[in-house]
Motif scaffolding. Structure first.
Motif, PDB file in Angstrom:
ATOM      1  N   ALA A 216      -3.490   0.799  -3.205  1.00 16.53           N
ATOM      2  CA  ALA A 216      -3.074  -0.583  -2.987  1.00 16.53           C
ATOM      3  C   ALA A 216      -2.794  -1.310  -4.298  1.00 16.53           C
ATOM      4  O   ALA A 216      -3.549  -1.186  -5.268  1.00 16.53           O
ATOM      5  CB  ALA A 216      -4.162  -1.335  -2.212  1.00 16.53           C
ATOM      6  N   ASP A 217      -1.699  -2.068  -4.313  1.00 17.29           N
ATOM      7  CA  ASP A 217      -1.441  -2.983  -5.429  1.00 17.29           C
ATOM      8  C   ASP A 217      -2.401  -4.164  -5.322  1.00 17.29           C
ATOM      9  O   ASP A 217      -2.497  -4.799  -4.268  1.00 17.29           O
ATOM     10  CB  ASP A 217      -0.013  -3.522  -5.358  1.00 17.29           C
ATOM     11  CG  ASP A 217       1.038  -2.487  -5.733  1.00 17.29           C
ATOM     12  OD1 ASP A 217       0.740  -1.612  -6.567  1.00 17.29           O
ATOM     13  OD2 ASP A 217       2.166  -2.572  -5.198  1.00 17.29           O
TER      14      ASP A 217
ATOM     15  N   VAL B 238       0.838  -1.191   0.000  1.00 20.11           N
ATOM     16  CA  VAL B 238       0.000   0.000   0.000  1.00 20.11           C
ATOM     17  C   VAL B 238       0.877   1.247   0.000  1.00 20.11           C
ATOM     18  O   VAL B 238       1.747   1.419   0.865  1.00 20.11           O
ATOM     19  CB  VAL B 238      -0.933   0.035   1.234  1.00 20.11           C
ATOM     20  CG1 VAL B 238      -1.868   1.245   1.151  1.00 20.11           C
ATOM     21  CG2 VAL B 238      -1.731  -1.251   1.341  1.00 20.11           C
ATOM     22  N   LEU B 239       0.658   2.117  -0.953  1.00 20.97           N
ATOM     23  CA  LEU B 239       1.280   3.436  -0.960  1.00 20.97           C
ATOM     24  C   LEU B 239       0.312   4.402  -0.297  1.00 20.97           C
ATOM     25  O   LEU B 239      -0.908   4.297  -0.492  1.00 20.97           O
ATOM     26  CB  LEU B 239       1.586   3.880  -2.386  1.00 20.97           C
ATOM     27  CG  LEU B 239       2.466   2.941  -3.220  1.00 20.97           C
ATOM     28  CD1 LEU B 239       2.617   3.468  -4.637  1.00 20.97           C
ATOM     29  CD2 LEU B 239       3.817   2.757  -2.572  1.00 20.97           C
TER      30      LEU B 239
ATOM     31  N   HIS C 172      -6.204   0.301  -8.778  1.00 20.82           N
ATOM     32  CA  HIS C 172      -5.724   0.466 -10.153  1.00 20.82           C
ATOM     33  C   HIS C 172      -6.333  -0.564 -11.101  1.00 20.82           C
ATOM     34  O   HIS C 172      -6.936  -1.557 -10.694  1.00 20.82           O
ATOM     35  CB  HIS C 172      -4.199   0.365 -10.189  1.00 20.82           C
ATOM     36  CG  HIS C 172      -3.673  -0.979  -9.785  1.00 20.82           C
ATOM     37  ND1 HIS C 172      -3.557  -2.033 -10.672  1.00 20.82           N
ATOM     38  CD2 HIS C 172      -3.238  -1.462  -8.591  1.00 20.82           C
ATOM     39  CE1 HIS C 172      -3.071  -3.082 -10.053  1.00 20.82           C
ATOM     40  NE2 HIS C 172      -2.868  -2.772  -8.780  1.00 20.82           N
ATOM     41  N   GLY C 173      -6.113  -0.340 -12.388  1.00 22.81           N
ATOM     42  CA  GLY C 173      -6.649  -1.212 -13.415  1.00 22.81           C
ATOM     43  C   GLY C 173      -5.686  -2.302 -13.836  1.00 22.81           C
ATOM     44  O   GLY C 173      -4.668  -2.560 -13.188  1.00 22.81           O
ATOM     45  N   ALA C 174      -5.996  -2.956 -14.961  1.00 23.29           N
ATOM     46  CA  ALA C 174      -5.130  -3.999 -15.510  1.00 23.29           C
ATOM     47  C   ALA C 174      -3.848  -3.376 -16.044  1.00 23.29           C
ATOM     48  O   ALA C 174      -3.810  -2.191 -16.401  1.00 23.29           O
ATOM     49  CB  ALA C 174      -5.856  -4.743 -16.626  1.00 23.29           C
TER      50      ALA C 174
ATOM     51  N   ASN D 277      -0.355  -0.575 -11.618  1.00 26.89           N
ATOM     52  CA  ASN D 277      -0.091  -0.784 -10.201  1.00 26.89           C
ATOM     53  C   ASN D 277      -0.452   0.488  -9.454  1.00 26.89           C
ATOM     54  O   ASN D 277      -0.901   1.470 -10.067  1.00 26.89           O
ATOM     55  CB  ASN D 277       1.374  -1.181  -9.976  1.00 26.89           C
ATOM     56  CG  ASN D 277       2.335  -0.099 -10.441  1.00 26.89           C
ATOM     57  OD1 ASN D 277       2.564   0.887  -9.746  1.00 26.89           O
ATOM     58  ND2 ASN D 277       2.894  -0.273 -11.635  1.00 26.89           N
ATOM     59  N   ALA D 278      -0.271   0.491  -8.154  1.00 30.28           N
ATOM     60  CA  ALA D 278      -0.734   1.605  -7.331  1.00 30.28           C
ATOM     61  C   ALA D 278      -0.059   2.925  -7.659  1.00 30.28           C
ATOM     62  O   ALA D 278      -0.601   3.998  -7.367  1.00 30.28           O
ATOM     63  CB  ALA D 278      -0.519   1.279  -5.850  1.00 30.28           C
TER      64      ALA D 278
END
Length: 314
Positions: free
Chosen positions: A88-89, A48-49, A62-64, A67-68
């Motif tokens: 979050a990733d 998690v950032l 995030h989408g496909a 990443n975060a």
């Protein structure tokens, strides 16, 4: 003859593994895990950032193929002064751990829920989801309504779209036997081929300067990450088909930003169907593609802010 072919194939495989290991080391050094905070959720690591130290919580998904870090330089700076932001990733992306069954939207939503349970216990958050992340955000609101104040969905995938739109390499990458071998080759060709793909995702809007580096897109081409992404995309239609009949259960405000010229998804097959099931505040953006949170980041941030300070639900 067969023996020689096997030896040659083995040599190629070893060379690919060495090359992919070197690539992984280089890209991870440029985008270190230490920038995030690793939580253990349901026995698996979630990276998690974070941004901001006070105010209402916001979770961004995030989408496909991402990443975060997608949000660290787009939406987070617009909101961090008066909100707590968790980016979050998803499982198998960025630095979050992949596990069996992680391609299921319910499993991904459970990991996101665990982030809120730990970082904002007892509070409701605004959930922001881009593209594939929109499907996860919707599932989180369905399975854990106690955690959700509202949804801001950006070019979201929401329904089974009936087929098509799948890149050939996802089927190979997700395959049980050949997938792990094929993805070892990805670092040697993927980064060089990604420019045209990025332009197509943004089209007709321009690609922001430094997008590849700022969003750490290079992390995608690590073999396990690429395989996880392929598995997610391959399972998505069936997952959305099972999930979408539940949407009338949603009782939170929903804002959707949709590019009128999105060529990655067909908005009428996603938000168009969602609107028939549940009230949606739809913002249609002319001359915009699949990434409206870049050129229209201020508008998206304003919508998030409005939901975050709104104590009323429908």
């Amino acid at each position: 003859m067969i023996s020689l072919a096997l030896i040659a194939l083995s040599a190629v495989g070893v060379g690919a593994c060495v090359s992919s290991a070197a690539y992984t080391s280089k890209i991870e050094a440029a985008n270190p895990e230490a920038e995030g905070r690793m939580l253990t959720v349901n026995g698996h690591g979630v990276n998690v950032l974070t941004a901001g130290n006070s105010g209402p919580p916001i979770l961004m998904i995030h989408g496909a193929s991402a990443n975060a870090r997608e949000f660290t330089w787009t939406l987070a700076p617009r909101l961090s002064a008066d909100h707590r932001i968790f980016m979050a990733d998803r499982p198998g992306h960025g630095y979050s751990e992949r596990f069996d069954g992680a391609e299921h939207l319910g499993e991904q939503a459970a990991q996101m829920a665990g982030v809120l349970d730990q970082l904002a216990p007892g509070e409701k958050a605004v959930i922001v989801g881009h593209s594939f992340g929109g499907g996860v955000a919707l599932r989180l609101a369905l399975d854990r309504p106690d955690l959700v104040k509202g949804l801001v969905l950006i070019a979201p995938v929401t329904h089974d779209w009936g087929g098509g739109g799948q890149a050939w390499y996802n089927g190979i990458s997700a395959a049980p036997l050949v997938g792990p071998v094929f993805t070892q080759l990805v670092p040697t060709v993927g980064p060089a081929q990604v420019k045209a793909g990025i332009e197509g995702v943004f089209n007709p809007a321009p690609v922001p300067e430094g997008y590849f580096e700022k969003s750490a897109i290079g992390l995608l081409f690590r073999p396990p990450n690429f395989r996880a992404n392929a598995q997610d995309v391959q399972a998505l239609r069936e997952e959305l088909g099972a999930q979408s009949p539940r949407y009338p259960e949603l009782k939170v405000p929903i804002v959707v930003f949709s590019g009128s010229q999105d060529t990655v998804i067909k908005p009428n097959l996603h938000v168009g169907k969602l609107k028939k099931q549940v009230p949606v505040d739809l913002v249609i953006l002319p001359d915009e593609g699949h990434m409206p949170h870049h050129a229209h980041g201020a508008d998206v941030a304003d919508a998030i802010r409005r939901l975050a300070i709104n104590d009323k639900s429908r």
